[in-house]
Design an enzyme around this catalytic site. Structure first.
Site, mmCIF file in Angstrom:
data_model
loop_
_atom_site.group_PDB
_atom_site.id
_atom_site.type_symbol
_atom_site.label_atom_id
_atom_site.label_comp_id
_atom_site.label_asym_id
_atom_site.label_seq_id
_atom_site.Cartn_x
_atom_site.Cartn_y
_atom_site.Cartn_z
ATOM 1 N N TYR A 7 2.440 5.219 2.183
ATOM 2 C CA TYR A 7 1.220 4.681 3.027
ATOM 3 C C TYR A 7 0.752 5.591 4.099
ATOM 4 C CZ TYR A 7 -0.794 1.912 6.944
ATOM 5 O OH TYR A 7 -1.474 1.515 7.811
ATOM 6 N N GLY A 60 -3.928 -0.025 6.807
ATOM 7 C CA GLY A 60 -3.997 -1.351 7.200
ATOM 8 C C GLY A 60 -4.197 -2.095 5.882
#
Length: 510
Positions: free
Chosen positions: A50, A57
């Site tokens: 990530y 998000g």
């Protein structure tokens, strides 16, 4: 000189923020960060990490091409530098930067060491990034406030330097500061954390401690003014309650009053057996709560401040990023360490107790101003002509209105989550709002205490009891006696009140 190694304590923050101590980076910090950086660089190959090779998000489902990784970080910083409202004051920004530097120095974020090296230079040279009070929701960290920090670190945005707001690039050029290197996740690591709310919170705690000491000072001085009985401060009475804060406050007040000739021993007066046999006593048998119950009222304030300090220092020494890079276990963990609920709750608690401290000061002030309550001072501690002059009457309005504002501001931010970010951030902390509102409550409290202290000075002048005062009261009275004019003829008080506020905000009572 403060050397950053593995952990900071509360004293370290005080030294950097209030004593202008400079910071250095221990070589172990650079080594630790380099190992973390290199590990993430290798580990992220052929894996989905990530914020390294994904969007952010709710956009994390989108893979980012290798050639766009650096641009991704720049896009994140620039797009989120969207704060509004008042610029944060330099003291709070400096605390924010120290908090962020320290958590990145733990080596749990996989960022290039230039991030902390550049931040170190900003702190030491008092170069203050332009960061706004409004914008952070306190989960995914203080994204907006920290984006403004990151914007400066990449050489963009604006800074305050030597009293002027200037373009970052110009100041960096003058001071030979190089922007940080964006390599893999430096933008996200700078922004994904609780350092804005924590930095503001630490300054709040420093000022709250000062407020508490001044409240103890004023409470002690008023006990002298009214010649109160001293058993409500005794170790015997307060020892029957097991709260550390109550006992600490009572102990401080006993120490303050130890050589006072004005406070009275109940044994010599009401327990002597010499009282007339009548059904009504002219003298009070015991004082109003605002004088008699100070240890019980300020005790929770003391305990809350101490606990808040503990939580904030734990937070500042924590890895509050996402993901967390674990070199030792050779793993990357995804989670929510950026969530600010711990700090948000502590800020709510802190502003509650500071508001109660403000309420105590306002009630003590009212006691001094109301001659029908104290029976020893003229109305409004008016040293002029009654009816013609006004004494502290006007100043009381400011104290009352400011106290009322604190009561309103004490509503919780911790339970005011609003889902956002396309519901990815569906429950947030509002920690930066909580810290900023608490900052306002603390500043308001200094205003109320400045009116109380001004009134105490006028009362001591009226009573002419200087030689009977405790050493602690007399020392401060002598300083204030020189700073504050004797208010007999009416004059505008706003400059005097502001001067006293600055005096108690910059100097401790003890």
């Amino acid at each position: 000189m403060l050397q950053i190694t593995t952990a900071l304590d509360f004293k370290n923050f005080y030294e950097v923020l209030f004593e202008d101590s400079k910071i250095t980076l221990d070589p172990s910090v650079i080594e630790r960060m380099s190992l973390s950086f290199k590990f993430l660089e290798e580990f992220s190959k052929n894996k989905v990490i990530y914020g390294v090779n994904t969007g952010f998000g709710p956009m994390a489902q989108y893979k980012i091409k290798d050639k766009d990784r650096q641009k991704l970080q720049y896009n994140l910083i620039r797009s989120h530098a969207s704060g509004m409202g008042k610029p944060m004051q330099p003291l709070y920004v400096k605390s924010l930067m120290l908090a962020r530097l320290n958590t990145l120095a733990l080596g749990k974020s996989g960022v290039h060491s230039s991030v902390v090296e550049t931040m170190q230079k900003l702190i030491n040279k008092d170069i203050t990034p332009l960061i706004f009070e409004h914008g952070g929701v306190g989960a995914s960290g203080d994204l907006v406030q920290l984006a403004h920090l990151a914007l400066v670190l990449i050489g963009e945005g604006e800074v305050y330097y030597k009293g002027e707001k200037r373009k970052t690039a110009e100041v960096f050029s003058e001071e030979n500061i190089l922007p940080i290197k964006i390599e893999q996740r430096e933008g996200l690591a700078l922004m994904n954390g609780t350092s804005a709310m924590t930095g503001i919170g630490i300054v709040n705690v420093i000022y709250a401690k000062r407020l508490l000491n001044w409240s103890i000072f004023c409470s002690s001085a008023i006990n002298e003014i009214v010649e109160a009985y001293d058993d409500h401060l005794s170790s015997e009475l307060n020892g029957t309650k097991l709260h550390i804060g109550q006992q600490a406050v009572a102990s401080k007040m006993r120490e303050h009053l130890k050589d006072s000739s004005l406070t009275r021993d109940r044994n010599e007066h009401l327990y002597s057996g010499k009282n007339p046999e009548n059904e009504y006593f002219e003298e009070k048998v015991q004082e109003y709560y605002s004088l008699r119950c100070v240890p019980q009222i300020l005790g929770p304030v003391y305990d809350t401040i101490e606990h808040t300090q503990k939580i904030l220092i734990e937070e500042v020494n924590s890895a509050n990023d996402n993901p967390i890079i674990d070199v030792e276990r050779k793993q990357v963990y995804h989670g929510g360490n950026f969530h600010g609920d711990y700090v948000s709750l502590e800020m709510d608690k802190l502003k509650l107790v500071v508001t109660k401290l403000t309420m105590l000061a306002e009630r003590q002030l009212n006691y001094l101003l109301n001659d029908r309550l104290n029976n020893i001072l003229p109305p409004f501690v008016n040293l002029g002509v009654l009816g013609l002059n006004f004494g502290m009457q006007g100043a009381q309005f400011s104290a009352v209105s400011t106290t009322a504002e604190n009561q309103m501001l004490s509503n919780s931010m911790y339970v005011h989550s609003i889902p956002n970010n396309n519901d990815n951030q569906d429950i947030v902390s509002m920690g930066t709002n909580a810290a900023t509102v608490t900052k306002t409550v603390i500043d308001n409290a200094f205003e109320v205490l400045s009116v109380e202290l001004l009134t105490i000075v006028q009362a001591l002048r009226h009573l002419e009891i200087k030689e009977s005062l405790s050493t602690a009261t007399r020392e401060k009275f002598e300083i204030l006696n020189k700073l504050v004019p004797k208010i007999k003829e009416d004059l505008p008080l706003y400059k005097i009140q502001e001067m006293i506020k600055e005096f108690i905000k910059t100097q401790d009572a003890y």
